[in-house]
Enzyme design. Structure first.
Site, PDB file in Angstrom:
ATOM      1  N   ASP A 105       1.586  61.434 -38.808  1.00 29.12           N
ATOM      2  CA  ASP A 105       1.378  62.666 -39.569  1.00 29.12           C
ATOM      3  C   ASP A 105       0.401  62.409 -40.730  1.00 29.12           C
ATOM      4  OD1 ASP A 105       2.758  65.535 -39.643  1.00 29.12           O
ATOM      5  OD2 ASP A 105       2.546  64.878 -41.716  1.00 29.12           O
ATOM      6  N   TYR A 146      -1.936  69.423 -48.068  1.00 26.43           N
ATOM      7  CA  TYR A 146      -2.669  70.133 -47.003  1.00 26.43           C
ATOM      8  C   TYR A 146      -3.880  70.848 -47.601  1.00 26.43           C
ATOM      9  CZ  TYR A 146       1.179  69.739 -43.579  1.00 26.43           C
ATOM     10  OH  TYR A 146       2.121  69.289 -42.695  1.00 26.43           O
ATOM     11  N   HIS A 175       7.369  63.409 -32.653  1.00 26.69           N
ATOM     12  CA  HIS A 175       6.542  63.255 -33.852  1.00 26.69           C
ATOM     13  C   HIS A 175       7.171  62.325 -34.887  1.00 26.69           C
ATOM     14  CE1 HIS A 175       3.485  64.571 -36.695  1.00 26.69           C
ATOM     15  NE2 HIS A 175       4.411  64.876 -37.581  1.00 26.69           N
TER      16      HIS A 175
END
Lengths: 350, 42
Positions: A144, A273, A327
């Site tokens: 990630d 982000y 994930h």
């Protein structure tokens, strides 16, 4: 409006599961157990570039032990990595000195919402952390956001990188194409898949990248709201086959979410982000990860580019694909991930 | 300077979380027949 689908997950976190989990959170969840798990390991705080950074540092027991810096992502935290620590530190012949920092704005690291706190900047903090701990070189592991930070570290500090092991390819990664080079049909299919995925599943990332502040008033004020926002990703991105309880315990899910709640880090965590969207890992002519790179692919990972696409930007010397896992590899499949990490770093003979 | 850290969340924070969980305003309720109905507060 069809209300029946609210027991399912097709429009978001299932109402039925959210109620079940909230009841457990209220009546049965024991934060003290999470604290005991955290405090079982040596935790530290340090100041780097004026920012408080939290990290776990566990020395390996092996005759040979190399430093390994593991970086988590969102909606995870350093808690994701606790299960993997003994699997990497306890071997008598070859082990790792495990360093697990909390990203700035996550967990017990300082909240940073200043301009420029992106993966490249975090890599510079990790380089200084490595130096503070007295290491000249480290191995890197991440998924990630941690994959982006680890990649940035390897690009910025190749002399300090022993090797890079990724279980995810950074979402913004784009290799450099030399003049006359074109993507293969396989790569173009992947790019189309990613575009479709973002259209159907990427709303959260778009919101994090554009209007994070608006989002977090509600999430920082309602534990169930925060839980729903994060839980949807654990459901969608893990190899849970439609049943979260089959892969995570409620204590694992809520331990991580409660960490975000108590530290009030939902804003500062999603803010990366926003910063990363202004500094994507688009490789230029000179960008190539030269150190040995290991890739481990779990089948329920959000997305995974074809090997050729990865090899355009990374010196891939190890590639392994598993039949199970998603994930959250360190949390879902700690045994498999740790074996890959050990195999890769043994192979490159550091 | 590197210094040891120990996680310790206060009782006040734990109590606040529990209170907020109890006071959650659910948008939909699940009735005894399993059918979900919107919450109507009038």
């Amino acid at each position: 409006m069809d209300l029946s689908n609210r027991t399912g997950w097709s429009t978001g976190s299932s109402l039925a599961y959210m109620k079940e989990l909230a009841a457990y959170w209220t009546d049965e969840f024991d934060w003290q157990k999470v604290e005991d798990q955290i405090n079982f390991y040596p935790n530290f705080l340090t100041e780097i570039d004026g920012k408080q950074i939290h990290f776990i540092h566990v020395k390996g027991k092996g005759r040979k032990s190399i430093p390994l810096l593991i970086t988590h992502g969102w909606p995870g935290s350093f808690l994701e990595m606790l299960k993997i620590i003994p699997l990497l530190t306890d071997h008598q012949d070859f082990s790792f000195d495990v360093i697990i920092p909390s990203l700035p704005g996550f967990g017990f690291s300082e909240k940073v919402t200043a301009t420029g706190c992106n993966s490249r900047y975090v890599a510079s903090l990790w380089y200084q952390l490595m130096q503070q701990l007295g290491y000249k070189q480290v191995g890197l592991q991440g998924g990630d956001i941690g994959a982006g930070v680890s990649t940035a570290f390897a690009l910025q500090y190749p002399e300090a990188t022993l090797g890079l092991m990724l279980n995810y390819i950074p979402g913004s990664y784009q290799p450099f194409l030399k003049e006359g080079e074109v993507f293969t049909a396989e790569e173009l299919t992947y790019k189309k898949y990613i575009a479709d995925w973002f259209a159907k599943e990427g709303a959260y990332a778009h919101l994090h990248s554009t209007k994070p502040l608006t989002l977090v008033y509600g999430l920082n004020d309602s534990p169930v709201g925060l839980c729903a926002w994060m839980l949807e990703k654990f459901y969608a991105w893990s190899d849970c086959n439609g049943n979260l309880d089959s892969i995570f315990t409620k204590d694992e899910l809520l331990g991580n979410i409660t960490l975000y709640w108590f530290t009030e880090t939902i804003h500062s965590s999603v803010y990366i982000y926003y910063e990363n969207s202004k500094s994507p890992l688009v490789f230029g002519k000179e960008d190539f990860v030269k150190c040995p790179v290991g890739i481990v692919k779990f089948p329920k990972e959000i997305s995974f580019p074809p090997r050729i696409y990865v090899e355009r930007g990374y010196n891939v010397t190890y590639w392994n694909e598993h039949q199970q896992g998603g994930h959250f590899a360190a949390l879902e499949q700690p045994e498999l991930l740790s074996k890959d990490i050990i195999r890769f770093f043994k192979q490159i003979n550091v | 300077m590197i210094k040891p850290f120990e996680c310790s969340i206060s009782k006040a924070a734990l109590d606040d979380l529990k209170t907020r969980l109890i006071n959650t305003r659910w948008t939909y309720q699940i009735g005894p027949d399993g059918v979900q109905v919107p919450v109507l507060r009038i």
